[in-house]
Motif scaffolding. Structure first.
Motif, PDB file in Angstrom:
ATOM      1  N   LEU A   1      23.373  39.360  43.269  1.00  0.00           N
ATOM      2  CA  LEU A   1      23.547  39.308  41.749  1.00  0.00           C
ATOM      3  C   LEU A   1      25.036  39.947  41.372  1.00  0.00           C
ATOM      4  CD1 LEU A   1      22.727  38.550  38.908  1.00  0.00           C
ATOM      5  CD2 LEU A   1      21.419  40.597  38.867  1.00  0.00           C
ATOM      6  N   ALA A   2      25.365  40.940  41.941  1.00  0.00           N
ATOM      7  CA  ALA A   2      26.663  41.570  41.740  1.00  0.00           C
ATOM      8  C   ALA A   2      27.742  40.585  42.141  1.00  0.00           C
ATOM      9  CB  ALA A   2      26.875  42.799  42.468  1.00  0.00           C
ATOM     10  N   ALA A   3      27.594  40.040  43.645  1.00  0.00           N
ATOM     11  CA  ALA A   3      28.647  38.878  43.831  1.00  0.00           C
ATOM     12  C   ALA A   3      28.626  37.656  42.952  1.00  0.00           C
ATOM     13  CB  ALA A   3      28.211  38.657  45.425  1.00  0.00           C
ATOM     14  N   TYR A   4      27.616  37.349  42.496  1.00  0.00           N
ATOM     15  CA  TYR A   4      27.525  36.043  41.747  1.00  0.00           C
ATOM     16  C   TYR A   4      28.338  36.249  40.533  1.00  0.00           C
ATOM     17  CZ  TYR A   4      25.620  32.653  38.532  1.00  0.00           C
ATOM     18  OH  TYR A   4      25.403  31.436  37.825  1.00  0.00           O
ATOM     19  N   LEU A   5      28.147  37.609  39.797  1.00  0.00           N
ATOM     20  CA  LEU A   5      28.729  37.802  38.496  1.00  0.00           C
ATOM     21  C   LEU A   5      30.178  38.102  38.816  1.00  0.00           C
ATOM     22  CD1 LEU A   5      26.240  40.253  36.931  1.00  0.00           C
ATOM     23  CD2 LEU A   5      26.567  37.943  36.418  1.00  0.00           C
ATOM     24  N   LEU A   6      30.485  38.529  39.813  1.00  0.00           N
ATOM     25  CA  LEU A   6      32.127  39.137  40.186  1.00  0.00           C
ATOM     26  C   LEU A   6      32.898  37.626  40.351  1.00  0.00           C
ATOM     27  CD1 LEU A   6      31.638  42.305  42.211  1.00  0.00           C
ATOM     28  CD2 LEU A   6      32.970  41.994  40.065  1.00  0.00           C
ATOM     29  N   ASP A   7      31.880  36.771  41.183  1.00  0.00           N
ATOM     30  CA  ASP A   7      32.736  35.370  41.473  1.00  0.00           C
ATOM     31  C   ASP A   7      33.157  34.729  40.303  1.00  0.00           C
ATOM     32  OD1 ASP A   7      32.418  35.746  44.076  1.00  0.00           O
ATOM     33  OD2 ASP A   7      30.855  34.686  44.580  1.00  0.00           O
TER      34      ASP A   7
ATOM     35  N   GLY B   1      25.327  50.308  32.492  1.00  0.00           N
ATOM     36  CA  GLY B   1      26.720  50.013  31.672  1.00  0.00           C
ATOM     37  C   GLY B   1      27.521  48.909  32.509  1.00  0.00           C
ATOM     38  N   LEU B   2      26.960  48.370  33.551  1.00  0.00           N
ATOM     39  CA  LEU B   2      27.677  47.311  34.190  1.00  0.00           C
ATOM     40  C   LEU B   2      27.824  46.117  33.606  1.00  0.00           C
ATOM     41  CD1 LEU B   2      25.857  47.948  37.649  1.00  0.00           C
ATOM     42  CD2 LEU B   2      28.144  48.933  36.888  1.00  0.00           C
ATOM     43  N   VAL B   3      26.973  45.476  32.803  1.00  0.00           N
ATOM     44  CA  VAL B   3      27.216  44.358  32.098  1.00  0.00           C
ATOM     45  C   VAL B   3      26.580  44.487  30.873  1.00  0.00           C
ATOM     46  CG1 VAL B   3      26.787  43.226  34.437  1.00  0.00           C
ATOM     47  CG2 VAL B   3      24.600  43.387  32.872  1.00  0.00           C
TER      48      VAL B   3
ATOM     49  N   THR C   1      27.991  39.232  30.345  1.00  0.00           N
ATOM     50  CA  THR C   1      29.234  39.940  30.327  1.00  0.00           C
ATOM     51  C   THR C   1      29.537  40.864  31.124  1.00  0.00           C
ATOM     52  OG1 THR C   1      29.596  39.045  27.795  1.00  0.00           O
ATOM     53  CG2 THR C   1      31.498  40.654  28.668  1.00  0.00           C
ATOM     54  N   VAL C   2      30.673  40.973  32.019  1.00  0.00           N
ATOM     55  CA  VAL C   2      30.747  42.037  32.893  1.00  0.00           C
ATOM     56  C   VAL C   2      31.487  42.995  32.385  1.00  0.00           C
ATOM     57  CG1 VAL C   2      32.108  42.770  35.069  1.00  0.00           C
ATOM     58  CG2 VAL C   2      30.754  40.471  35.020  1.00  0.00           C
ATOM     59  N   LEU C   3      31.184  44.262  32.197  1.00  0.00           N
ATOM     60  CA  LEU C   3      31.889  45.340  31.769  1.00  0.00           C
ATOM     61  C   LEU C   3      32.424  46.170  32.718  1.00  0.00           C
ATOM     62  CD1 LEU C   3      28.958  46.401  29.017  1.00  0.00           C
ATOM     63  CD2 LEU C   3      30.727  44.660  28.857  1.00  0.00           C
ATOM     64  N   ASP C   4      31.916  46.451  33.834  1.00  0.00           N
ATOM     65  CA  ASP C   4      32.567  47.373  35.137  1.00  0.00           C
ATOM     66  C   ASP C   4      32.446  46.826  36.311  1.00  0.00           C
ATOM     67  OD1 ASP C   4      32.795  49.476  36.570  1.00  0.00           O
ATOM     68  OD2 ASP C   4      31.210  50.556  36.170  1.00  0.00           O
ATOM     69  N   ALA C   5      33.503  46.059  36.541  1.00  0.00           N
ATOM     70  CA  ALA C   5      33.709  45.269  37.877  1.00  0.00           C
ATOM     71  C   ALA C   5      33.556  46.038  38.905  1.00  0.00           C
ATOM     72  CB  ALA C   5      34.958  44.263  37.760  1.00  0.00           C
ATOM     73  N   THR C   6      34.321  47.401  38.909  1.00  0.00           N
ATOM     74  CA  THR C   6      34.210  48.177  39.991  1.00  0.00           C
ATOM     75  C   THR C   6      32.977  48.617  40.189  1.00  0.00           C
ATOM     76  OG1 THR C   6      36.286  49.109  38.989  1.00  0.00           O
ATOM     77  CG2 THR C   6      35.268  50.543  40.911  1.00  0.00           C
TER      78      THR C   6
ATOM     79  N   MET D   1      31.418  45.885  42.168  1.00  0.00           N
ATOM     80  CA  MET D   1      31.915  45.841  43.485  1.00  0.00           C
ATOM     81  C   MET D   1      31.358  46.483  44.492  1.00  0.00           C
ATOM     82  SD  MET D   1      34.185  44.034  45.415  1.00  0.00           S
ATOM     83  CE  MET D   1      35.064  43.292  44.088  1.00  0.00           C
ATOM     84  N   ARG D   2      31.092  47.830  44.016  1.00  0.00           N
ATOM     85  CA  ARG D   2      30.290  48.942  45.011  1.00  0.00           C
ATOM     86  C   ARG D   2      28.939  48.360  45.320  1.00  0.00           C
ATOM     87  NH1 ARG D   2      32.699  52.772  41.412  1.00  0.00           N
ATOM     88  NH2 ARG D   2      30.820  53.063  40.233  1.00  0.00           N
ATOM     89  N   ILE D   3      28.242  47.934  44.371  1.00  0.00           N
ATOM     90  CA  ILE D   3      26.913  47.280  44.453  1.00  0.00           C
ATOM     91  C   ILE D   3      26.957  46.033  45.588  1.00  0.00           C
ATOM     92  CG2 ILE D   3      24.896  45.997  43.701  1.00  0.00           C
ATOM     93  CD1 ILE D   3      25.242  47.745  41.186  1.00  0.00           C
ATOM     94  N   LYS D   4      27.822  45.005  45.309  1.00  0.00           N
ATOM     95  CA  LYS D   4      28.076  43.943  46.255  1.00  0.00           C
ATOM     96  C   LYS D   4      28.211  44.534  47.572  1.00  0.00           C
ATOM     97  CE  LYS D   4      31.547  40.305  47.029  1.00  0.00           C
ATOM     98  NZ  LYS D   4      32.890  39.765  46.638  1.00  0.00           N
ATOM     99  N   ASP D   5      29.080  45.466  47.701  1.00  0.00           N
ATOM    100  CA  ASP D   5      29.447  46.090  49.192  1.00  0.00           C
ATOM    101  C   ASP D   5      28.312  46.902  49.703  1.00  0.00           C
ATOM    102  OD1 ASP D   5      31.910  44.592  48.856  1.00  0.00           O
ATOM    103  OD2 ASP D   5      33.105  46.386  48.300  1.00  0.00           O
ATOM    104  N   GLY D   6      27.374  47.275  49.071  1.00  0.00           N
ATOM    105  CA  GLY D   6      26.216  47.966  49.533  1.00  0.00           C
ATOM    106  C   GLY D   6      26.322  49.466  49.677  1.00  0.00           C
TER     107      GLY D   6
END
Length: 217
Positions: free
Chosen positions: A149-155, A190-192, A200-205, A208-213
């Motif tokens: 889900l994090a990767a989907y939103l970041l893309d 507070g991420l979205v 709406t993405v509020l905290d991309a960083t 990214m941490r969630i995406k990277d595990g």
């Protein structure tokens, strides 16, 4: 954007001539269903413009995205159906307006048999799509829903991602209810920010941490 013509340029002159003479024009509006499970395969598609998606459809109607097809790419299920003479086992939909060429099944079979350059073209496209599909299976099998889900939103970031929870669920391979719960958790962290039909993405960083595990929400 790639076009059909550069693809034809990789083929021998005789094959290009046959395709130009015998292929049918293909046009489909956004949202059109191109094929459904059980449909016979009409032929091999060469997209000039647009984007289509291919989904597995569960008995309860839930869709699971297998892959998207853009100009220059092959549809693995279509190619498989043509080689095996079988009906479709998935559903194809035009995500945007699509335009290109349709090589009828009979023409496809003759070209595969008679043209080495066309045969190489088809098999190379099938191999590339199969590799991408294996990557999709690996992602669904070994990455958590949060990471997908994090990767989907970041893309689709920065800004607002216009997609329903059902659309997101189909893309990341889970149920809408799971997406709803995970987006609520992301929002509490507070991420979205969520609203009807958009995120709406509020905290991309943080995403990214969630995406990277590195963390879970």
């Amino acid at each position: 954007m790639p076009t059909t013509e550069p693809l034809l340029a990789t083929l021998d002159a005789a094959t290009r001539t046959r395709i130009a003479a015998e292929a049918l024009p293909l046009r489909a509006p956004a949202g059109a269903v191109l094929f459904r499970p059980g449909d016979p395969c009409r032929g091999f598609v060469m997209l000039r413009t647009g984007r289509a998606r291919v989904d597995l459809i569960a008995e309860d109607g839930h869709a699971l995205l297998l892959y998207r097809v853009e100009p220059g790419q092959a549809c693995a299920i279509t190619t498989s159906c043509l080689f095996a003479g079988e009906a479709y086992s998935a559903e194809g939909t035009a995500e945007t307006e699509c335009e290109g060429l349709l090589l009828p099944a009979s023409l496809f079979a003759r070209l595969v048999e008679e043209s080495a350059t066309f045969r190489t073209f088809v098999l190379a496209g099938f191999a590339a799509r199969l590799a991408a599909l294996m990557g999709r299976i690996e992602e669904l099998s070994f990455r958590s829903v949060d990471a997908r889900l994090a990767a989907y939103l970041l893309d689709r970031a920065p800004g607002t991602v216009a997609a329903t929870q059902q659309e997101i669920a189909a893309d990341i391979g889970t149920a809408r209810e799971v997406v709803s719960r995970r987006l609520s958790a992301f929002a509490r962290g507070g991420l979205v920010r969520t609203e009807r039909g958009a995120v709406t993405v509020l905290d991309a960083t943080g995403l990214m941490r969630i995406k990277d595990g590195a963390v879970t929400s």
